[in-house]
Design a protein around this motif. Structure first.
Motif, short mmCIF file in Angstrom:
data_model
loop_
_atom_site.label_atom_id
_atom_site.label_comp_id
_atom_site.label_asym_id
_atom_site.label_seq_id
_atom_site.Cartn_x
_atom_site.Cartn_y
_atom_site.Cartn_z
N GLN A 28 0.87 -1.21 0.25
CA GLN A 28 -0.13 0.15 -0.23
C GLN A 28 0.92 1.13 -0.16
O GLN A 28 2.06 1.36 1.10
CB GLN A 28 -0.75 0.09 1.68
N TRP A 34 2.77 8.27 -3.12
CA TRP A 34 1.70 9.18 -3.53
C TRP A 34 2.13 10.72 -4.36
O TRP A 34 1.70 10.73 -5.30
CB TRP A 34 0.42 9.66 -2.81
N ILE A 94 -3.18 -0.45 -7.04
CA ILE A 94 -3.78 -0.94 -6.37
C ILE A 94 -4.89 -2.06 -7.04
O ILE A 94 -5.18 -1.65 -8.41
CB ILE A 94 -4.88 0.16 -5.45
N ARG A 113 -12.08 -2.86 -1.39
CA ARG A 113 -11.17 -2.60 0.17
C ARG A 113 -10.81 -1.21 -1.37
O ARG A 113 -10.78 0.23 0.26
CB ARG A 113 -10.28 -3.57 0.53
N MET A 114 -10.35 -0.89 -1.46
CA MET A 114 -9.96 0.14 -2.45
C MET A 114 -10.69 1.35 -2.04
O MET A 114 -11.01 2.50 -1.85
CB MET A 114 -9.71 -0.23 -4.03
N TRP A 117 -11.00 2.02 1.79
CA TRP A 117 -10.32 2.88 1.89
C TRP A 117 -9.93 4.58 1.13
O TRP A 117 -9.49 4.97 2.35
CB TRP A 117 -8.58 2.20 1.42
N LEU A 123 -5.95 5.94 2.89
CA LEU A 123 -5.06 5.55 1.95
C LEU A 123 -3.39 6.05 2.07
O LEU A 123 -2.49 6.39 1.14
CB LEU A 123 -5.72 5.70 0.87
#
Length: 161
Positions: A28, A34, A94, A113-114, A117, A123
């Motif tokens: 993750q 990011w 992901i 789940r994405m 999150w 995230l």
């Protein structure tokens, strides 16, 4: 070996491989990662605060026994859906690979789940930041999907048509 024996081995082995290798192969992303992804999109596409492209892909499968129409999609074949978020280098960030072919991308995303999150920001997406060359209010970091996805604070989609 018989087909059913091999199928049993594959069903037992794949989840274990995924549990053991997931953290090394598809971890993750952290806040720093990011920001690096956003920098890559800014350099390649001149799109600020952009952290991923989201879409679903139908993977053709043989009709599973006793599955009815769950795997039958609008493209007229049986499939499972690979829902993926990719970075500027087309690498998966992901993935979700468990939805029936009959499901729409938006429904799959909401149930994944994405999607879970993203809603409460689990995230670790960076806080909104000003756009380059702007003195306006901070803009959120966003994921871009197609028209099938619902808008949210971190999910954009193109204008219709």
């Amino acid at each position: 070996m018989g087909t059913s024996t091999i199928a049993g081995i594959v069903r037992a082995t794949c989840p274990t491989i995924w549990l053991r290798l997931r953290a090394a192969v598809l971890p993750q992303p952290t806040r720093q990662q990011w920001l690096q992804i956003a920098q890559g999109f800014m350099e390649r596409a001149q799109f600020p605060n952009y952290i991923g492209a989201l879409d679903g892909k139908h993977i053709r499968v043989k009709k599973p026994p006793n599955s009815g129409s769950q795997f039958y999609n609008y493209k007229q074949f049986f499939s499972i859906v690979l829902l993926a978020l990719a970075d500027t280098n087309y690498r998966f960030i992901i993935v979700d690979i468990e939805a029936y072919g009959s499901s729409a991308d938006a429904r799959i995303f909401r149930a994944s789940r994405m999607g879970w999150w993203l809603q409460p920001n689990q995230l670790d997406i960076p806080q909104p930041a000003p756009l380059p060359g702007s003195s306006g209010p901070p803009a959120p970091y966003v994921i871009v999907g197609d028209e099938g996805f619902a808008l949210s604070s971190n999910l954009m989609r193109p204008f219709r048509r």
